[in-house]
Design a protein around this motif. Sequence first.
Motif, PDB file in Angstrom:
ATOM      1  N   ALA A  83       0.841  -1.192   0.000  1.00 17.49           N
ATOM      2  CA  ALA A  83       0.000   0.000   0.000  1.00 17.49           C
ATOM      3  C   ALA A  83       0.881   1.249   0.000  1.00 17.49           C
ATOM      4  O   ALA A  83       1.944   1.280   0.624  1.00 17.49           O
ATOM      5  CB  ALA A  83      -0.905  -0.020   1.226  1.00 17.49           C
ATOM      6  N   LEU A  84       0.447   2.270  -0.748  1.00 13.56           N
ATOM      7  CA  LEU A  84       1.269   3.472  -0.913  1.00 13.56           C
ATOM      8  C   LEU A  84       0.869   4.530   0.103  1.00 13.56           C
ATOM      9  O   LEU A  84      -0.321   4.824   0.269  1.00 13.56           O
ATOM     10  CB  LEU A  84       1.081   4.029  -2.323  1.00 13.56           C
ATOM     11  N   SER A  92       1.334  11.105   5.552  1.00 15.19           N
ATOM     12  CA  SER A  92       0.555  10.667   6.713  1.00 15.19           C
ATOM     13  C   SER A  92       0.950   9.256   7.142  1.00 15.19           C
ATOM     14  O   SER A  92       1.814   8.631   6.535  1.00 15.19           O
ATOM     15  CB  SER A  92      -0.933  10.667   6.353  1.00 15.19           C
ATOM     16  N   ASN A  93       0.299   8.777   8.172  1.00 19.32           N
ATOM     17  CA  ASN A  93       0.522   7.405   8.638  1.00 19.32           C
ATOM     18  C   ASN A  93      -0.441   6.431   7.989  1.00 19.32           C
ATOM     19  O   ASN A  93      -0.700   5.372   8.538  1.00 19.32           O
ATOM     20  CB  ASN A  93       0.339   7.344  10.161  1.00 19.32           C
ATOM     21  N   THR A  94      -1.007   6.829   6.875  1.00 19.23           N
ATOM     22  CA  THR A  94      -1.945   5.926   6.203  1.00 19.23           C
ATOM     23  C   THR A  94      -1.477   5.660   4.775  1.00 19.23           C
ATOM     24  O   THR A  94      -0.689   6.418   4.211  1.00 19.23           O
ATOM     25  CB  THR A  94      -3.367   6.521   6.148  1.00 19.23           C
ATOM     26  N   ALA A  95      -1.981   4.557   4.224  1.00 20.58           N
ATOM     27  CA  ALA A  95      -1.601   4.182   2.861  1.00 20.58           C
ATOM     28  C   ALA A  95      -2.814   3.619   2.151  1.00 20.58           C
ATOM     29  O   ALA A  95      -3.757   3.129   2.788  1.00 20.58           O
ATOM     30  CB  ALA A  95      -0.496   3.134   2.913  1.00 20.58           C
ATOM     31  N   THR A  96      -2.776   3.713   0.826  1.00 18.59           N
ATOM     32  CA  THR A  96      -3.858   3.145   0.039  1.00 18.59           C
ATOM     33  C   THR A  96      -3.273   2.333  -1.109  1.00 18.59           C
ATOM     34  O   THR A  96      -2.064   2.293  -1.281  1.00 18.59           O
ATOM     35  CB  THR A  96      -4.823   4.251  -0.442  1.00 18.59           C
ATOM     36  N   TRP A  97      -4.138   1.681  -1.874  1.00 14.31           N
ATOM     37  CA  TRP A  97      -3.670   0.734  -2.881  1.00 14.31           C
ATOM     38  C   TRP A  97      -3.896   1.262  -4.293  1.00 14.31           C
ATOM     39  O   TRP A  97      -4.595   2.256  -4.484  1.00 14.31           O
ATOM     40  CB  TRP A  97      -4.412  -0.593  -2.701  1.00 14.31           C
ATOM     41  N   SER A  98      -3.346   0.539  -5.263  1.00 15.91           N
ATOM     42  CA  SER A  98      -3.544   0.901  -6.673  1.00 15.91           C
ATOM     43  C   SER A  98      -5.009   0.649  -7.056  1.00 15.91           C
ATOM     44  O   SER A  98      -5.719  -0.090  -6.362  1.00 15.91           O
ATOM     45  CB  SER A  98      -2.644   0.036  -7.560  1.00 15.91           C
ATOM     46  N   SER A 139       3.002   1.574  10.195  1.00 16.51           N
ATOM     47  CA  SER A 139       3.842   1.597  11.389  1.00 16.51           C
ATOM     48  C   SER A 139       5.166   2.222  10.978  1.00 16.51           C
ATOM     49  O   SER A 139       6.112   1.538  10.629  1.00 16.51           O
ATOM     50  CB  SER A 139       4.024   0.149  11.844  1.00 16.51           C
ATOM     51  N   LEU A 140       5.221   3.554  10.965  1.00 15.77           N
ATOM     52  CA  LEU A 140       6.388   4.236  10.400  1.00 15.77           C
ATOM     53  C   LEU A 140       7.622   4.113  11.281  1.00 15.77           C
ATOM     54  O   LEU A 140       8.739   4.046  10.796  1.00 15.77           O
ATOM     55  CB  LEU A 140       6.074   5.721  10.183  1.00 15.77           C
ATOM     56  N   ASP A 141       7.426   4.070  12.587  1.00 17.99           N
ATOM     57  CA  ASP A 141       8.582   4.025  13.483  1.00 17.99           C
ATOM     58  C   ASP A 141       8.595   2.724  14.284  1.00 17.99           C
ATOM     59  O   ASP A 141       9.097   2.665  15.395  1.00 17.99           O
ATOM     60  CB  ASP A 141       8.540   5.221  14.438  1.00 17.99           C
TER      61      ASP A 141
END
Length: 404
Positions: free
Chosen positions: A173-174, A179-185, A390-392
Amino acid sequence: MSQIPPSDDGIVVSAPGKVILHGEHAVVYGKRALAASLNLRTFLRITSNSSHQVSLRLPDIGVSVTWSLGELQETFTLPFCDPMNPVPPSADLLAQVKKFAGIESDTVNTKQLAVVTFLYLFLSISATHKNIPSLTIEVASNLPTGAGLGSSAAFSTCLASSLLQHRRLTSVALQVDKSNTATWSDKDIKLINQWAFIGEKVIHGNPSGIDNSVSTYGGALNFQAGNITPIDRVPQLRILLLNTKVPRSTKFMVAGVKDRYNKYPEIIGPVLDSIEGISQCCERIFTEMDKGTPTQEHYDTLKDLIDINQNHLRTLGVSHPALERVCHVTQSHGLYSKLTGAGGGGCAFTLVPPGTCEDVIGNIRQELKELGYDCWETTMGGPGVLQHLSLDGTFPIPALFPRN
Ligand SMILES: Nc1ncnc2c1ncn2[C@@H]1O[C@H](COP(=O)(O)OP(=O)(O)O)[C@@H](O)[C@H]1O
Ligand SMILES: C[C@@](O)(CCOP(=O)(O)O)CC(=O)O
Ligand SMILES: [Mg+2]
């Protein structure tokens, strides 16, 4: 609404609920409907475990169940289908899954159907001939369950996206901006939506697909017979959401409309056509409002459409005395409401045109509170399904996943 203890491992996703502005029920018959996502979401976390078990925790509906991988392996011929080509369960397979889960074949208890939905999606997406992953799945929502705001679709969308992601059937997911969120193609999102629709089928029987589409894509959309058209420019409408807290199930309400349609096709058919006319008229008004300055006349038309649609929904047999009370209270203050979702209880919304005196809103809230209803103001639109990153090394745990 329940809280789930923290965990720093796994995949966390969330998906929104929705409000249907116009077109509920008619949309099941291929008529056009308008809906938008809400800022209320369902969260799901998957963590791997080493117990050779699958645990499903659904605290919102009081379900916590664990199966050993061995018993799943022994009971079912896996995989159920190709996870890249979603198909609904056959009647035989559905009966087998229900039997395994200890659920009566003709259950009307839609809570139990959440377990069946999970098992079908999990064993279709995550299991291979040789392997079933050992996982813990926890779901918590800030949407009321069974109240017309699409909690079933948000649940199915969370299941679909997280299970596909866990098995790496969707690409990574991109991240959304920084932000701390991601979405897909687009391709992945389409697959998530297809599986979410299958989940809805298990819970509802005969869904139109509008709820899972809004939950997956987010924003506002026009939906007709599986065709999803985003509506880019919905005017900033102020709406009140009112939950009568009268329980009902979408499956039951949709079946009731079907009975009425079968009994009186020449009467109910034109009502469904008229509801589609309301959706078309509403979209036209939105376009006009977007092109120029919204006028009092536009808001008056939107009010009329809400009032006419509520009358149609009553004709379909999906209103309820508690919903009628909401309409009556708001109308006595000059504001119009209609039920949203399957009706029979659950939620209604009220349009608050600009210039409405705050005292009026305060009085409505007070009167509805005295009747025992929940009332809150909300915004429409907002993102569809998201992965929480989970960036960190730790998740930015959403409110429902507290750290202590
Ligand atoms: N947070 C949740 N946890 C577990 N199951 C859920 C959750 N939210 C929804 N569901 C499932 O969806 C069902 C409610 O769906 P439905 O009758 O369509 O109402 P609505 O979609 O309007 O909330 C529940 O009975 C349950 O099976
Ligand atoms: C009544 C219906 O139009 C919407 C149901 O929404 P909800 O499950 O009550 O949130 C059914 C459907 O479109 O599948
Ligand atoms: Mg539903």
